[in-house]
Design a protein around this motif. Structure first.
Motif, PDB file in Angstrom:
ATOM      1  N   ARG A  39      23.067  39.043  41.681  1.00  0.00           N
ATOM      2  CA  ARG A  39      23.742  38.282  42.247  1.00  0.00           C
ATOM      3  C   ARG A  39      23.521  36.720  42.176  1.00  0.00           C
ATOM      4  NH1 ARG A  39      24.306  41.033  48.175  1.00  0.00           N
ATOM      5  NH2 ARG A  39      22.114  40.479  47.822  1.00  0.00           N
ATOM      6  N   ASP A  42      25.107  34.624  39.094  1.00  0.00           N
ATOM      7  CA  ASP A  42      25.657  35.640  38.117  1.00  0.00           C
ATOM      8  C   ASP A  42      26.983  35.915  38.140  1.00  0.00           C
ATOM      9  OD1 ASP A  42      25.546  37.258  35.935  1.00  0.00           O
ATOM     10  OD2 ASP A  42      24.508  38.774  36.709  1.00  0.00           O
ATOM     11  N   ASN A  44      29.127  37.084  35.699  1.00  0.00           N
ATOM     12  CA  ASN A  44      29.448  38.092  34.482  1.00  0.00           C
ATOM     13  C   ASN A  44      28.750  39.558  34.936  1.00  0.00           C
ATOM     14  OD1 ASN A  44      27.165  37.255  33.500  1.00  0.00           O
ATOM     15  ND2 ASN A  44      28.425  36.455  31.626  1.00  0.00           N
ATOM     16  N   GLY A  45      27.654  39.658  35.655  1.00  0.00           N
ATOM     17  CA  GLY A  45      26.906  40.604  35.835  1.00  0.00           C
ATOM     18  C   GLY A  45      26.015  41.088  34.848  1.00  0.00           C
ATOM     19  N   ASP A 112      27.832  35.340  46.610  1.00  0.00           N
ATOM     20  CA  ASP A 112      28.510  36.720  46.466  1.00  0.00           C
ATOM     21  C   ASP A 112      29.267  36.647  47.892  1.00  0.00           C
ATOM     22  OD1 ASP A 112      27.461  40.041  46.540  1.00  0.00           O
ATOM     23  OD2 ASP A 112      29.596  39.047  46.199  1.00  0.00           O
ATOM     24  N   LYS A 118      28.383  40.010  42.351  1.00  0.00           N
ATOM     25  CA  LYS A 118      28.555  38.843  41.310  1.00  0.00           C
ATOM     26  C   LYS A 118      28.535  37.823  42.024  1.00  0.00           C
ATOM     27  CE  LYS A 118      29.069  42.393  38.103  1.00  0.00           C
ATOM     28  NZ  LYS A 118      29.119  43.468  38.990  1.00  0.00           N
ATOM     29  N   SER A 140      34.680  36.166  40.865  1.00  0.00           N
ATOM     30  CA  SER A 140      34.171  36.749  39.889  1.00  0.00           C
ATOM     31  C   SER A 140      35.132  38.167  39.528  1.00  0.00           C
ATOM     32  CB  SER A 140      32.703  37.159  39.750  1.00  0.00           C
ATOM     33  OG  SER A 140      32.558  38.106  38.828  1.00  0.00           O
TER      34      SER A 140
END
Length: 174
Positions: A39, A42, A44-45, A112, A118, A140
């Motif tokens: 998380r 990030d 785009n995971g 998040d 994400k 996201s």
């Protein structure tokens, strides 16, 4: 309670768990830093931190200091400038419109917000509506930052008086 403190408290409550954001470039150590629990910064995971670069003084469609934010996506090899998303208040799906002096991107935070593991982006526009300020949240979609589902929060929407220009979104701390 002073207006500035109320604005700060509202921004913090709305973007709880603020994690990683930047207004410059990443250091060599940060470029390929794995994202904690998928998380921390990030979008785009992929497990690597992405970088939000604010440009609050950017001219957007001829409007000086309207502001914009660019997200550069991270990988095992660092931040990749060719993979990016840039948003302003004139981007399709972003609530509102770019106006001279808004300073969209004056503050940014990644967190998040919806529990999908994400990062989502919260952007402050400190001088929106003559200094009242505003926050825009951009989620996201699991693969990148998107404007679908964006939300706009103004001082009246969160119960803050606009007397004296509260500058909602001027300070975001986690």
């Amino acid at each position: 309670m002073p207006k500035h403190t109320l604005a700060t408290a509202a921004a913090t409550a709305l973007a709880a768990g603020l994690l990683t954001a930047a207004t410059g470039t990443a250091s060599a150590a940060d470029r390929a830093a794995p994202a904690a629990n998928g998380r921390q910064g990030d979008f785009n995971g992929n497990g690597y931190r992405d970088l939000a670069v604010a440009a609050p003084a950017a001219t957007v469609d001829g409007k000086k200091s309207a502001g914009a934010v660019t997200v550069l996506y991270g990988s095992a090899h660092g931040v990749d400038a060719s993979r990016h998303t840039t948003v302003s208040q004139n981007s399709p799906g972003v609530p509102g419109a770019a106006e001279a002096g808004d300073l969209f991107g004056g503050e940014v935070s990644l967190s998040d917000l919806n529990g999908d593991k994400k990062a989502d982006l919260t952007v402050g526009a400190v001088y929106e509506d003559g200094g009242n300020g505003a926050l825009t949240t951009l989620p996201s979609d699991g693969t990148r930052l998107t404007t679908t589902g964006s939300r706009f929060l103004s001082p009246p929407a969160v119960g803050i008086s606009t007397a004296g220009a509260p500058q909602l979104g001027s300070i975001m701390a986690g």
